[in-house]
Scaffold this motif. Structure first.
Motif, PDB file in Angstrom:
ATOM      1  N   TYR A  46      -4.977 -83.692 113.037  1.00 19.91           N
ATOM      2  CA  TYR A  46      -5.354 -82.271 113.572  1.00 19.91           C
ATOM      3  C   TYR A  46      -4.189 -81.622 114.193  1.00 19.91           C
ATOM      4  CZ  TYR A  46      -4.098 -84.681 118.035  1.00 19.91           C
ATOM      5  OH  TYR A  46      -3.257 -85.373 118.857  1.00 19.91           O
ATOM      6  N   SER A  65     -10.753 -81.780 118.383  1.00 18.33           N
ATOM      7  CA  SER A  65     -10.458 -82.639 117.376  1.00 18.33           C
ATOM      8  C   SER A  65      -9.879 -84.133 117.577  1.00 18.33           C
ATOM      9  CB  SER A  65      -9.737 -81.912 116.222  1.00 18.33           C
ATOM     10  OG  SER A  65     -10.112 -82.617 114.984  1.00 18.33           O
ATOM     11  N   TRP A 119     -15.598 -79.733 110.121  1.00 20.07           N
ATOM     12  CA  TRP A 119     -15.848 -78.664 111.324  1.00 20.07           C
ATOM     13  C   TRP A 119     -17.067 -78.458 111.630  1.00 20.07           C
ATOM     14  CZ3 TRP A 119     -18.983 -74.687 110.047  1.00 20.07           C
ATOM     15  CH2 TRP A 119     -18.856 -74.206 108.740  1.00 20.07           C
TER      16      TRP A 119
END
Ligand SMILES: CC(C)(COP(=O)(O)OP(=O)(O)OC[C@H]1O[C@@H](n2cnc3c(N)ncnc32)[C@H](O)[C@@H]1OP(=O)(O)O)[C@@H](O)C(=O)NCCC(=O)NCCS
Length: 183
Positions: A130, A137, A95
């Motif tokens: 994801y 993503s 992230w």
């Protein structure tokens, strides 16, 4: 071992990063998309640095210009992922803080982690997932050349006490070598 790209440096998380971590991990648009709740205090962020972000192949993503942590990237090894129980396979997770979205930083980071996984760590397969609906993503994974495999339904997301569908993709060593024309 120094892992770096044009704009980024990867290094171990340090307790002194707690305030920077809190700045980005307290944003409700970051953690929940990846399966964990937004941080509520700098203390919690410090605790996460000590107990969660300490994986053997876990790194703070830092801006080259000031070495400050803006995100995280990790090869989750055997025992830390449900996608494999092999030593030569792992799962990639990541992230990055919201102010840095949309600048291609995560694809840049992922490409270097793939190089590290295949060249330095001798991996044969790097898995990635994801949660269904996380289009950002999904795009990162497509842009980096991962191939979609299947969707796991009703996967437990323990930190959020919920179940989600998770779309799983894969990069094999052969795919990576041919993408990088080193064959
Ligand atoms: C997913 C994430 C890592 C993408 O990182 P990034 O460095 O912004 O990646 P990119 O710059 O390549 O952008 C990826 C896509 O996000 C979308 N996007 C970019 N900036 C955006 C913004 N500010 N708002 C909404 N969407 C945005 C675009 O669709 C982009 O795809 P495109 O290049 O085809 O237009 C980042 O958004 C993030 O950390 N999200 C929260 C946590 C998370 O979802 N982690 C992954 C768990 S599997």
């Amino acid at each position: 071992m120094r892992l770096e790209t044009e704009r980024l440096i990867f290094r171990r998380w340090e307790e002194s990063d707690a305030e920077d971590l809190f700045k980005y991990a307290s944003d409700p648009d970051v953690g929940p998309a990846a399966g964990w709740p937004a941080h509520k205090s700098v203390e919690e962020s410090r605790d996460v640095i000590k107990n969660v972000l300490n994986g053997k192949e876990g790194y703070a993503i830092c801006l080259r210009e000031d070495n400050k942590a803006i995100g995280t990237i990790e090869l989750k090894l055997k025992g830390h992922t449900y996608l494999t129980d092999r030593d030569d396979e792992c799962e990639l997770g990541y992230w990055i803080g919201k102010p840095f979205w949309g600048q291609g930083m995560m694809p840049e980071a992922v490409k270097e982690m793939l190089r590290h996984a295949f060249e330095d760590c001798g991996m044969q397969k790097v898995w990635i997932g994801y949660y269904a609906g996380n289009e950002k993503s999904k795009r990162v994974q497509e842009k980096c050349g991962f191939r979609y495999q299947w969707t796991s339904e009703n996967v437990d997301v323990p930190l959020l006490h919920e179940k989600r569908n998770e779309c799983i993709s894969l990069m094999t060593r052969e795919d990576w070598l041919s993408d990088n024309k080193l064959k």
